[in-house]
Each structure stands twice: as C-alpha cells, then as structure tokens.
Design an enzyme around this catalytic site. Structure first.
Site, PDB file in Angstrom:
ATOM      1  N   LYS A 111       5.577  48.570  19.370  1.00 45.86           N
ATOM      2  CA  LYS A 111       6.443  47.870  18.412  1.00 45.86           C
ATOM      3  C   LYS A 111       6.003  46.424  18.356  1.00 45.86           C
ATOM      4  CE  LYS A 111      10.034  48.883  15.810  1.00 45.86           C
ATOM      5  NZ  LYS A 111      10.356  50.210  15.247  1.00 45.86           N
TER       6      LYS A 111
HETATM    7  P1  NAD Z   1      16.033  47.159   6.392  1.00 46.24           P
HETATM    8  O1  NAD Z   1      15.781  45.742   6.727  1.00 46.24           O
HETATM    9  O2  NAD Z   1      15.433  47.755   5.168  1.00 46.24           O
HETATM   10  O3  NAD Z   1      17.617  47.438   6.284  1.00 46.24           O
HETATM   11  C1  NAD Z   1      18.552  47.092   7.248  1.00 46.24           C
HETATM   12  C2  NAD Z   1      19.880  46.869   6.519  1.00 46.24           C
HETATM   13  O4  NAD Z   1      20.928  46.720   7.476  1.00 46.24           O
HETATM   14  C3  NAD Z   1      19.867  45.586   5.661  1.00 46.24           C
HETATM   15  O5  NAD Z   1      20.390  45.893   4.382  1.00 46.24           O
HETATM   16  C4  NAD Z   1      20.751  44.633   6.448  1.00 46.24           C
HETATM   17  O6  NAD Z   1      21.439  43.714   5.613  1.00 46.24           O
HETATM   18  C5  NAD Z   1      21.718  45.580   7.135  1.00 46.24           C
HETATM   19  N1  NAD Z   1      22.303  45.053   8.369  1.00 46.24           N
HETATM   20  C6  NAD Z   1      21.707  44.328   9.346  1.00 46.24           C
HETATM   21  N2  NAD Z   1      22.576  44.073  10.342  1.00 46.24           N
HETATM   22  C7  NAD Z   1      23.753  44.660   9.980  1.00 46.24           C
HETATM   23  C8  NAD Z   1      25.012  44.764  10.590  1.00 46.24           C
HETATM   24  N3  NAD Z   1      25.255  44.212  11.766  1.00 46.24           N
HETATM   25  N4  NAD Z   1      25.967  45.454   9.933  1.00 46.24           N
HETATM   26  C9  NAD Z   1      25.739  46.033   8.743  1.00 46.24           C
HETATM   27  N5  NAD Z   1      24.554  45.971   8.117  1.00 46.24           N
HETATM   28  C10 NAD Z   1      23.570  45.284   8.723  1.00 46.24           C
HETATM   29  O7  NAD Z   1      15.642  47.978   7.696  1.00 46.24           O
HETATM   30  P2  NAD Z   1      15.356  49.544   7.824  1.00 46.24           P
HETATM   31  O8  NAD Z   1      13.896  49.744   7.735  1.00 46.24           O
HETATM   32  O9  NAD Z   1      16.295  50.298   6.939  1.00 46.24           O
HETATM   33  O10 NAD Z   1      15.745  49.766   9.356  1.00 46.24           O
HETATM   34  C11 NAD Z   1      17.085  49.943   9.778  1.00 46.24           C
HETATM   35  C12 NAD Z   1      17.088  50.542  11.164  1.00 46.24           C
HETATM   36  O11 NAD Z   1      16.379  51.787  11.142  1.00 46.24           O
HETATM   37  C13 NAD Z   1      16.387  49.724  12.247  1.00 46.24           C
HETATM   38  O12 NAD Z   1      17.043  49.942  13.478  1.00 46.24           O
HETATM   39  C14 NAD Z   1      14.999  50.317  12.301  1.00 46.24           C
HETATM   40  O13 NAD Z   1      14.369  50.085  13.536  1.00 46.24           O
HETATM   41  C15 NAD Z   1      15.337  51.773  12.097  1.00 46.24           C
HETATM   42  N6  NAD Z   1      14.232  52.607  11.605  1.00 46.24           N
HETATM   43  C16 NAD Z   1      13.595  52.315  10.424  1.00 46.24           C
HETATM   44  C17 NAD Z   1      12.590  53.161   9.969  1.00 46.24           C
HETATM   45  C18 NAD Z   1      11.921  52.944   8.640  1.00 46.24           C
HETATM   46  O14 NAD Z   1      11.138  53.832   8.228  1.00 46.24           O
HETATM   47  N7  NAD Z   1      12.178  51.880   7.923  1.00 46.24           N
HETATM   48  C19 NAD Z   1      12.206  54.266  10.737  1.00 46.24           C
HETATM   49  C20 NAD Z   1      12.872  54.540  11.920  1.00 46.24           C
HETATM   50  C21 NAD Z   1      13.895  53.698  12.332  1.00 46.24           C
END
Ligand code: NAD
Length: 423
Positions: A111
C-alpha cells in the site's frame, strides 16, 4: 482476542495485528512464520518536493509499504489523504496480502500513500506530486515487483500519470505497472465498478444463505465515492432498496428507497458539496445512519467507523465492508454477540483487486477482454471465496473475519514453506 486501549483500538495496525495474532494462534502457526508474516517486508518513506501554483515550494511525505511478495508481485492502492500515516499504510499493506490470498490470486500485498489533501490541490499540483512520488519509487515498483492502484483520494487520472512517469524512465510504455487506469491506456473494462460489484456479489451470497430476497432488503451505504456509489448503483439496479447514504458532510434517508441515478447526476453537478442538498430524500445525520434500522449496512468510506462506541447500537443484520478496516477488533466481539453476519473487508471489497489482476493479465498479454468476461470471472472468484470463508468459519467455529484471516495466512504460509528462506 487481546484487549486494546481506545487509542490502540483506533490504530489500524493494532487492529490488523490483533486479528492476525488471533488467527495465527488458532492455526497453530509455526513461530518463525508468525514472525515473518506479522511485519511488512519493506517500508519506504519519501519526501516529495512540489512547486506549487503560487510559486512556493512545498514538501509532502509519502509512503510505500510492501508487506509480502511471497505469492507474487506486491499489489495495493495509493491513498491521498491528510490522515495518511505509516501505521495505517502498514495495516493496509498487510490487508492486501490477506485479501489477495483469500481470493487466491497471485499477488502479495502493498500500500502507498501521501499526506496531502487532494481537494485543496490543483490538477497541476496533483500531477507534479504524483509524478515525483512515482519517480522516487522507480526501483521499487514494476509489473513483476509491485503494482499500485487507486484508493481513497486517487483515481484513473492518478494511475495514468504514474504509468506515464514509470514508462518515461523505462523508455518504453509499461501499462502493467499500475492498475485502475483509463480503458484506452490499458485499463480493464469493468474495473471501475468492480469493487462495488464485488460488494453486491457478496451481499447476494449472504441473502442466498439467509433465504432473503433483494426486493425486500433495505441497505444503508456510508461513503459515496468509487466503492459506495458503484455498490449503491448496481444494487439499486438489481432491486435492493437503498434507504440511506452517509457522507462525511451530511446524510440522506428515504424509507421508500433513494433514486440512485438521480443522486449520481446531482452529485456530479453539485461539485465539492457531494450529496448534500439532494431533494429526493430527507437530510439525515451521517452518524445516526450507521445505527438506523436496515438489513445491510455497507461501510464504504474509511477505517474505524464501527467501534466499541457504536457497535452495540447497530441494527443491521448483515455488514458488508466495502472499506478497508471499517470495524475495530473490539467492535468485532460486540457484533459477534449480536449475531450480526459480517462480510469482512478482505473478502467484501476484494472485487477491486480481482479485476486489477485481470487488468494486469490483459496488459501483459496485450489482449483485452469483453466486459461480460471480466464480470463473469469476477463473480466466479468471489462466489467461490465467499463459500470458502463461510465454510472455514463453520468448520473452525470462528467468525467470518477470523476465518478469512486463517484461510489467507495458511495460503501464504504454505507458499513460504515451499519456497524456503533465502539466507
Ligand atoms: P473515494 O475517495 O472514491 O470515496 C470515499 C468516499 O467516502 C468519499 O466520497 C468521501 O467523502 C467519503 N468519506 C470519507 N470519510 C467519511 C466519513 N467519515 N463518513 C462518511 N463518508 C466519508 O474512495 P474509494 O476508492 O471509494 O475507497 C473507499 C474505501 O474502500 C477505502 O477504505 C478504500 O481503501 C476501500 N477500497 C477501495 C477500493 C477501490 O477499488 N477503490 C478497493 C478496495 C477497497
């Protein structure tokens, strides 16, 4: 499991280590392998100078942690957030090792992250930051070494800049150095929605296990970014009723179900305010939404949102963890007592890395699949993994999370035993 102080409870590295130790003990893991797998193999810290648009020079701190390369190249996202720290990146890197092993794809875990607020940087500043970060890591990443991908605060554009920077140093186009790229520069069809699609596939499997149907299943999603919005869209199209969405700056509730297409359109027009102000639902307190009556709760934002402070009040029957590390170890015990069926992050959000694996394969072959082939393979792998984890949980009498860790640790440990230790 070891009792943690509140500070330890909220440290993702401690949260990861507590589950790892517990699962390793249940497996009777060899002490030497335990020591190898408990800590990352390599941790890199870089200080990145960027000339800002106003002429100032700023220096940002970035990390790349490679937890394991036992089963293949390290694999894992890059996060841009003001809260990034080494312990968080370590935890996320370890989770990647376990996740890739749960879905049985040939990657290790890594990561990366940069301490910055991407919302406050201009596009030009983000590009310079990304290119210099990539250049600082040039000898540590590569299709056979370590393959970054997007995570919170980064996206397809970030990956395009990383791919281009790496390629400029290699003097040839190397598309397989990152995944989650735009489709016309080596990205995979279906990758953008894959994590959300994986969340839905896991929810479908849980419904099947409990004899429930999509049309009568009420869902609340926290986070309306890549994972949350795609899960909400796909699930709403498939018949699930999305009754609540929680964002960091506000929430929405509609008992009849939120029109997700209309919300997506609104969010895209609403610029930096996201979902706030949407008239197709009532405004709701995002914290309250976490403890509102529903069948499935999907935390898809960030870590530590289900803790010892709110777990007892959660009313969902199923929690499907779209985010990494949304539930603390202390909350696990409370949820287990309440018989909540938790689909742990290292299974629930593994759709993203699985489609990334397909992207890496396609880039290396130079042959690109139809979207239906990506989705079909994704569904096959995730259904099988869900079954493996639930079966492990039932046969070893542990919760799904510990079952997933046990399955993953045993696969990685087996590989290390076969390879032996080079000394
Ligand atoms: P992103 O930045 O696209 O979206 C995250 C969203 O969550 C944003 O809209 C943000 O405003 C919101 N947010 C942040 N803190 C918050 C809170 N405390 N309460 C409510 N909303 C909040 O990120 P993403 O890629 O969607 O990733 C989200 C999670 O999923 C992370 O933990 C990431 O590690 C995990 N993840 C992502 C992927 C991927 O393919 N993008 C894959 C596996 C895991």
């Amino acid at each position: 499991m070891k009792t943690l102080t509140l500070e330890q409870e909220l440290n993702p590295w401690e949260a990861q280590a507590a589950r790892f130790d517990f699962a390793a003990q249940k497996l009777n893991l060899d002490e030497g392998l335990w020591k190898i797998l408990r800590y990352p193999a390599r941790e890199i810290i870089v200080h990145i100078p960027v000339s800002m648009d106003d002429g100032r020079l700023e220096v940002f701190t970035g990390f790349r942690v490679q937890h394991s390369i036992a089963r293949g190249p390290a694999k894992g996202g890059v996060r841009y957030s003001p809260d990034v720290n080494l312990d968080e990146v370590r935890a996320l890197a370890s989770w990647m090792t376990w996740k890739c092993a749960v879905v049985n794809i040939p990657f290790g875990g890594a990561k990366g992250g940069i301490i910055c607020d991407p919302k406050k940087l201009t596009l030009g500043e983000l590009e310079k930051l990304t290119r210099r970060y990539t250049a600082e890591l040039i000898e540590f990443i590569g299709p056979e070494k370590d393959v970054p991908a997007p995570d919170m605060g980064t996206n397809e554009q970030t990956m395009a800049w990383m791919m281009d920077t790496f390629s400029m140093h290699m003097r040839q186009t190397v598309t397989a150095v990152v995944t989650g790229k735009p489709i016309n520069i080596g990205g995979s069809r279906g990758r953008r929605e894959a994590t959300g699609r994986g969340v839905m596939i896991n929810c479908d499997e849980a419904l099947r296990k409990f004899g429930m149907d999509r049309e009568r299943t009420k869902v609340i999603v926290q986070g309306f970014g890549n994972v949350g919005s795609n899960a909400a869209k796909l699930m709403s199209d498939a018949g699930y009723k999305i009754i609540g969405i929680a964002e960091y700056n506000g929430g929405l509730y509609n008992a009849k179900g939120i029109d997700i297409d209309a919300l997506l359109e609104f969010r895209d027009r609403n610029n930096k305010n996201g979902i706030v102000g949407f008239t197709g639902a009532e405004a709701a307190d995002p914290k309250e939404l976490m403890i509102t009556e529903c069948d499935i709760l999907i935390p898809a934002a960030t870590e530590n949102v289900i803790t010892s402070q709110n777990a007892a009040n959660i009313k969902a029957k199923i929690i499907c963890e779209g985010a990494n590390g949304p539930t603390t170890a202390a909350a696990d015990d409370i949820l287990a007592d309440k018989k909540v069926f938790v689909i742990p992050d290292i299974l629930a959000n593994a759709g993203g890395v699985t489609a990334s694996y397909f992207e890496w394969v396609q880039d290396r072959q130079g042959y690109f699949w139809k979207e239906s082939a990506v989705n079909e393979q994704l569904e096959f792998i995730l259904k099988e993994s869900f079954e493996d984890v639930v079966h492990f949980s039932e046969t070893h009498n542990v919760n799904n999370r510990i079952a997933a860790y046990m399955l993953a640790i045993s696969r990685v440990a087996h590989t290390i035993k076969l390879r032996g230790i080079y000394a």
